[in-house]
Motif scaffolding. Sequence first.
Motif, PDB file in Angstrom:
ATOM      1  N   SER A  88     -77.772  34.066  49.973  1.00 28.55           N
ATOM      2  CA  SER A  88     -77.826  32.944  50.917  1.00 28.55           C
ATOM      3  C   SER A  88     -78.213  33.460  52.295  1.00 28.55           C
ATOM      4  CB  SER A  88     -76.463  32.248  50.998  1.00 28.55           C
ATOM      5  OG  SER A  88     -75.485  33.140  51.491  1.00 28.55           O
ATOM      6  N   CYS A  89     -78.656  32.531  53.136  1.00 25.47           N
ATOM      7  CA  CYS A  89     -78.871  32.865  54.543  1.00 25.47           C
ATOM      8  C   CYS A  89     -77.543  32.724  55.279  1.00 25.47           C
ATOM      9  CB  CYS A  89     -79.915  31.935  55.146  1.00 25.47           C
ATOM     10  SG  CYS A  89     -79.338  30.236  55.279  1.00 25.47           S
ATOM     11  N   HIS A  90     -77.526  33.049  56.559  1.00 23.65           N
ATOM     12  CA  HIS A  90     -76.249  32.996  57.259  1.00 23.65           C
ATOM     13  C   HIS A  90     -75.768  31.579  57.521  1.00 23.65           C
ATOM     14  CE1 HIS A  90     -73.170  33.516  60.359  1.00 23.65           C
ATOM     15  NE2 HIS A  90     -72.868  34.546  59.600  1.00 23.65           N
ATOM     16  N   CYS A  91     -76.678  30.652  57.825  1.00 21.05           N
ATOM     17  CA  CYS A  91     -76.246  29.294  58.179  1.00 21.05           C
ATOM     18  C   CYS A  91     -75.965  28.426  56.961  1.00 21.05           C
ATOM     19  CB  CYS A  91     -77.268  28.636  59.116  1.00 21.05           C
ATOM     20  SG  CYS A  91     -78.734  27.991  58.279  1.00 21.05           S
ATOM     21  N   GLY A  92     -76.354  28.883  55.784  1.00 16.37           N
ATOM     22  CA  GLY A  92     -76.046  28.142  54.569  1.00 16.37           C
ATOM     23  C   GLY A  92     -77.106  27.125  54.160  1.00 16.37           C
ATOM     24  N   ALA A  93     -78.179  26.993  54.930  1.00 19.32           N
ATOM     25  CA  ALA A  93     -79.237  26.037  54.580  1.00 19.32           C
ATOM     26  C   ALA A  93     -79.957  26.459  53.298  1.00 19.32           C
ATOM     27  CB  ALA A  93     -80.244  25.907  55.731  1.00 19.32           C
ATOM     28  N   VAL A  94     -80.029  27.763  53.058  1.00 19.02           N
ATOM     29  CA  VAL A  94     -80.733  28.273  51.871  1.00 19.02           C
ATOM     30  C   VAL A  94     -79.770  29.072  51.008  1.00 19.02           C
ATOM     31  CG1 VAL A  94     -82.681  29.627  51.017  1.00 19.02           C
ATOM     32  CG2 VAL A  94     -82.840  28.501  53.263  1.00 19.02           C
ATOM     33  N   PHE A 126     -87.897  33.833  54.809  1.00 18.09           N
ATOM     34  CA  PHE A 126     -86.710  33.839  55.665  1.00 18.09           C
ATOM     35  C   PHE A 126     -86.274  32.409  55.945  1.00 18.09           C
ATOM     36  CE2 PHE A 126     -88.672  32.507  59.679  1.00 18.09           C
ATOM     37  CZ  PHE A 126     -90.012  32.734  59.424  1.00 18.09           C
ATOM     38  N   CYS A 127     -85.049  32.237  56.432  1.00 18.05           N
ATOM     39  CA  CYS A 127     -84.540  30.902  56.754  1.00 18.05           C
ATOM     40  C   CYS A 127     -85.076  30.487  58.127  1.00 18.05           C
ATOM     41  CB  CYS A 127     -83.020  30.887  56.760  1.00 18.05           C
ATOM     42  SG  CYS A 127     -82.357  29.302  57.350  1.00 18.05           S
ATOM     43  N   ALA A 128     -85.742  29.343  58.164  1.00 16.36           N
ATOM     44  CA  ALA A 128     -86.337  28.880  59.416  1.00 16.36           C
ATOM     45  C   ALA A 128     -85.277  28.400  60.399  1.00 16.36           C
ATOM     46  CB  ALA A 128     -87.330  27.754  59.131  1.00 16.36           C
ATOM     47  N   LYS A 129     -84.062  28.123  59.919  1.00 12.43           N
ATOM     48  CA  LYS A 129     -83.004  27.670  60.822  1.00 12.43           C
ATOM     49  C   LYS A 129     -82.265  28.831  61.479  1.00 12.43           C
ATOM     50  CE  LYS A 129     -80.395  24.070  60.093  1.00 12.43           C
ATOM     51  NZ  LYS A 129     -79.390  23.200  59.397  1.00 12.43           N
ATOM     52  N   CYS A 130     -81.924  29.846  60.706  1.00 11.87           N
ATOM     53  CA  CYS A 130     -81.089  30.915  61.270  1.00 11.87           C
ATOM     54  C   CYS A 130     -81.791  32.270  61.303  1.00 11.87           C
ATOM     55  CB  CYS A 130     -79.762  31.015  60.525  1.00 11.87           C
ATOM     56  SG  CYS A 130     -79.884  31.661  58.852  1.00 11.87           S
ATOM     57  N   GLY A 131     -82.959  32.375  60.698  1.00 12.24           N
ATOM     58  CA  GLY A 131     -83.718  33.624  60.788  1.00 12.24           C
ATOM     59  C   GLY A 131     -83.347  34.687  59.771  1.00 12.24           C
TER      60      GLY A 131
HETATM   61 ZN   LIG Z   1     -80.138  29.744  57.558  1.00 11.04          ZN
END
Ligand SMILES: [Zn+2]
Length: 163
Positions: free
Chosen positions: A6-12, A84-89
């Motif tokens: 997962s990414c850090h913000c949880g969007a992905v 990569f996650c476009a929200k949290c990088g």
């Molecule tokens: Zn994210």
Amino acid sequence: MKLEGSCHCGAVKFTVESHTPYPYMRCYCSICRKTAGGGGYAINIMGLAKSLSVRGRKFVSVFRARVRDREGGRGTHSPGRRHFCAKCGSALWAWDPRWAEWVYPFASAIDTPLPKPPEEQEIMLDYAAPWSEIPHGKKHTHFREYPDEGIADWHAKRGLTVK
Ligand SMILES: [Zn+2]
């Protein structure tokens, strides 16, 4: 084994099947260092591309680095695609059409506890940041550029391939 990431913000969130989950290879190239490697390097493992399942795909963005040859020419886009996650990088995984059956998750994005590698490789050292402390000793093998064996061979030779 099935890996969850997962990414850090949880969007992905994603899952992928991997026979080669040991995070043994530290890449010090400028792309890994800048985009994913706060410690001076990034670590990719390898999974089966067809098993990759992604939630939040609309937040996944793709970066293709411009690479130059040693003569410093104009440069071309690397075929490798860094997701990569476009929200949290957060760096998620890399995929390269030259080796399309594989996907290369960044170990940093994996939530499943990965096995600890019994030894490590440091690669692309010609491009390492001058401040990087490169570990050395019996358990470390150094390469100026690419290593002499692929991720699958490394696991197979050491009996570490996971069914
Ligand atoms: Zn994210």
